[in-house]
Design a protein around this motif. Structure first.
Motif, PDB file in Angstrom:
ATOM      1  N   ALA A  19      86.814  31.071  33.277  1.00 42.64           N
ATOM      2  CA  ALA A  19      88.031  30.753  34.017  1.00 42.64           C
ATOM      3  C   ALA A  19      89.118  31.781  33.726  1.00 42.64           C
ATOM      4  O   ALA A  19      89.924  32.128  34.597  1.00 42.64           O
ATOM      5  CB  ALA A  19      88.509  29.357  33.651  1.00 42.64           C
ATOM      6  N   HIS A  22      88.773  33.978  36.772  1.00 46.79           N
ATOM      7  CA  HIS A  22      89.656  33.066  37.498  1.00 46.79           C
ATOM      8  C   HIS A  22      88.875  32.105  38.395  1.00 46.79           C
ATOM      9  O   HIS A  22      89.374  31.681  39.434  1.00 46.79           O
ATOM     10  CB  HIS A  22      90.697  33.845  38.332  1.00 46.79           C
ATOM     11  CG  HIS A  22      91.597  34.700  37.488  1.00 46.79           C
ATOM     12  ND1 HIS A  22      91.532  36.069  37.480  1.00 46.79           N
ATOM     13  CD2 HIS A  22      92.571  34.366  36.580  1.00 46.79           C
ATOM     14  CE1 HIS A  22      92.434  36.561  36.636  1.00 46.79           C
ATOM     15  NE2 HIS A  22      93.081  35.549  36.076  1.00 46.79           N
ATOM     16  N   SER A  63      95.774  25.405  45.221  1.00 44.27           N
ATOM     17  CA  SER A  63      94.451  25.815  44.714  1.00 44.27           C
ATOM     18  C   SER A  63      93.527  26.208  45.856  1.00 44.27           C
ATOM     19  O   SER A  63      93.548  25.602  46.934  1.00 44.27           O
ATOM     20  CB  SER A  63      93.797  24.684  43.916  1.00 44.27           C
ATOM     21  OG  SER A  63      94.550  24.395  42.757  1.00 44.27           O
ATOM     22  N   THR A 108      86.533  25.828  41.568  1.00 44.93           N
ATOM     23  CA  THR A 108      87.976  25.971  41.764  1.00 44.93           C
ATOM     24  C   THR A 108      88.446  27.352  41.328  1.00 44.93           C
ATOM     25  O   THR A 108      88.033  27.864  40.279  1.00 44.93           O
ATOM     26  CB  THR A 108      88.729  24.897  40.966  1.00 44.93           C
ATOM     27  OG1 THR A 108      88.226  23.602  41.320  1.00 44.93           O
ATOM     28  CG2 THR A 108      90.222  24.950  41.261  1.00 44.93           C
ATOM     29  N   VAL A 134      91.255  29.422  39.738  1.00 44.67           N
ATOM     30  CA  VAL A 134      92.410  29.204  38.860  1.00 44.67           C
ATOM     31  C   VAL A 134      93.261  30.475  38.852  1.00 44.67           C
ATOM     32  O   VAL A 134      93.425  31.141  37.828  1.00 44.67           O
ATOM     33  CB  VAL A 134      91.957  28.808  37.438  1.00 44.67           C
ATOM     34  CG1 VAL A 134      91.424  27.399  37.432  1.00 44.67           C
ATOM     35  CG2 VAL A 134      90.886  29.768  36.912  1.00 44.67           C
TER      36      VAL A 134
END
Length: 479
Positions: A240, A244, A405, A419, A421
């Motif tokens: 993450a 990202h 998001s 997702t 980030v």
């Protein structure tokens, strides 16, 4: 010549004895005695050993049994299409015929054997069936404790089943190997194979789809190695933070990670020093072997071992998809494949630029963006865009995020939603205004009234040119 008008053959038995009577001059004479067969309707029976004897591509021999073999006048064979096949035959015994049927150029299928006896009006017909040439079946091998065995040979697609010591096996996957064709057969009752032990050598019975049963050598060999997966741990950078992208499926493992997993031996009871663990993608395109010798497999004790694999180093940058593992014992005897994890490659997302106008798309920049399958502004992918195959750029126009998001699907696993980030960076207002805005819809002009001087025609009205939108004033000019 003998006058036989007074003889009624229907009153005679199948086998009769006749004696010649007459006169020699004026003296009565009693001649020799003969044995006769009386031609009557009878039932011909095919020898049990010849039930599968008619095979196309060769000359076949049949044996028929009846009480009137010596009365036979002709024997012919007819195919289902009506073609007549000439046979050669002879009386082997008073109650048996040997018939040779040439089937070299024939097709498998129904066949009728027509037997004509002297003195009878209608011939006898016997329905038969010619078969395709059977394949070659070399051996059937079963590992002790397994419910599946392998039949080796050729033309294995004709096999409908196999019986070994009362255990029935059904055909499964047919594979072509460097050593020939192999057919996997599974026991109808898995528990029934418990009666089969390593070292057993016997004969199995191969059942074909056309009804034939053929014998093949069968052997039960040493049990294959079996292990149990105890736990696994993923070691690597924070995806993450580095890419990202927050992975939502714990079974997904990035390529730049290490996997440490522990296993416990089931068969044999303890690990051997030369035992190995093979790890590979589901299609076998990428694989590696872990062993005690190279340090990638470490024994905790005689029953438990820890395996370590550096994914990128072992498989390279192009590996992806489900990973599985299996134990490999002495003489390269391999156990069953077991699932390990799902290998995915991640792009590196660098920046997300968005304008204040939420109706306008955002720009997503990064490297290896071709590893993305799709990008959406919501987790249900109702507002999404598909990344083109082979995309080589470093920037994508993506939907404006809802709630701050973005969501992505990876090309290596498009079934999972992950997702992004990466907080969007808002563009300056002037840069946002400079973005091209789609022109507003302009209504169609109303039709002019008809020309009064020429009813039914339309006046030619010149439309005024559209006015250009004035450019915004420069920053150093007064408003």
């Amino acid at each position: 010549m003998v006058d036989a008008k007074a003889v009624t053959t229907s009153n005679l038995h199948e086998n009769v004895t006749g004696t010649l009577h007459g006169s020699w001059g004026f003296e009565p004479y009693q001649g020799p005695t003969f044995h006769f067969q009386n031609a009557q309707a009878t039932k011909w029976e095919l020898a049990a050993t010849d039930k599968n004897a008619l095979v196309v591509g060769r000359e076949d021999t049949l044996h028929l049994t009846s009480g009137n073999a010596t009365c036979v006048e002709s024997v012919t064979a007819k195919t289902e299409a009506g073609k007549e096949i000439k046979t050669t035959w002879k009386v082997e015994q008073p109650d048996q015929l040997e018939i040779k049927v040439p089937m070299k150029d024939e097709e498998p299928g129904a066949l009728t054997l027509v037997v004509k006896q002297a003195g009878t009006k209608e011939p006898e017909q016997l329905a038969l069936h010619s078969l395709a040439e059977a394949g070659k079946y070399d051996r059937f091998t079963l590992n002790a404790g397994d419910a599946q065995g392998v039949l080796a040979g050729n033309r294995l697609d004709e096999v409908s089943g196999l019986e070994l010591k009362g255990v029935q096996f059904h055909p499964g996957k047919l594979a072509n190997t460097s050593n020939g064709d192999e057919l996997t057969l599974s026991a109808a009752n898995e528990n029934a194979t418990a009666q089969l032990h390593a070292g057993d050598k016997t004969t199995a019975h191969v059942q074909l789809k056309d009804g034939r049963t053929l014998d093949v050598a069968a052997s039960v060999v040493t049990a294959r190695p079996k292990v149990q997966l105890l736990s696994k741990n993923i070691q690597g950078p924070d995806t993450a933070k580095d890419t990202h992208i927050a992975l939502s499926n714990e079974n997904e493992v990035p390529l730049n990670s290490k996997i440490v997993f522990s296993i416990k031996t089931v068969t044999p009871e303890t690990f051997t020093p030369d035992e190995k663990i093979e790890v590979a993608t589901a299609d076998g395109s990428f694989h590696t072997t872990l062993s005690v010798a190279d340090g990638s497999l470490t024994l905790q004790d005689a029953k438990t071992a820890l395996a370590t694999i550096d994914l990128a180093k072992s498989f390279g940058p192009s590996a992806f998809g489900p990973l599985r593992f299996r134990p490999v014992g002495p003489k390269d005897t391999a156990g069953d494949w077991q699932p390990l994890t799902n290998l995915v490659r991640l792009p590196i997302l660098e920046e997300l630029q968005c304008s204040r106008n939420t109706a306008l798309p955002c720009t997503l920049t990064g490297t290896n963006l071709f590893l993305l399958d799709a990008v959406a502004s919501d987790s249900k992918f109702e507002q999404s865009m598909q990344v083109p195959d082979g995309f080589a750029g470093n920037a994508l126009q993506v939907p404006h995020p809802v709630g701050g998001s973005l969501y992505v699907k990876l090309r290596d696993d498009p079934s999972t939603v992950n997702t992004v980030v990466l907080p969007p960076r808002q563009l300056p207002q002037q840069a946002s205004a400079a973005r091209p805005v789609p022109p507003a819809a302009v209504p169609e002009p109303a039709q002019p009234p008809p020309d009064a001087t020429n009813p039914g025609t339309t006046a030619n009205v010149q439309q005024p040119p559209a006015q250009a939108t004035p450019a915004p004033p420069a920053a150093n000019q007064p408003h």
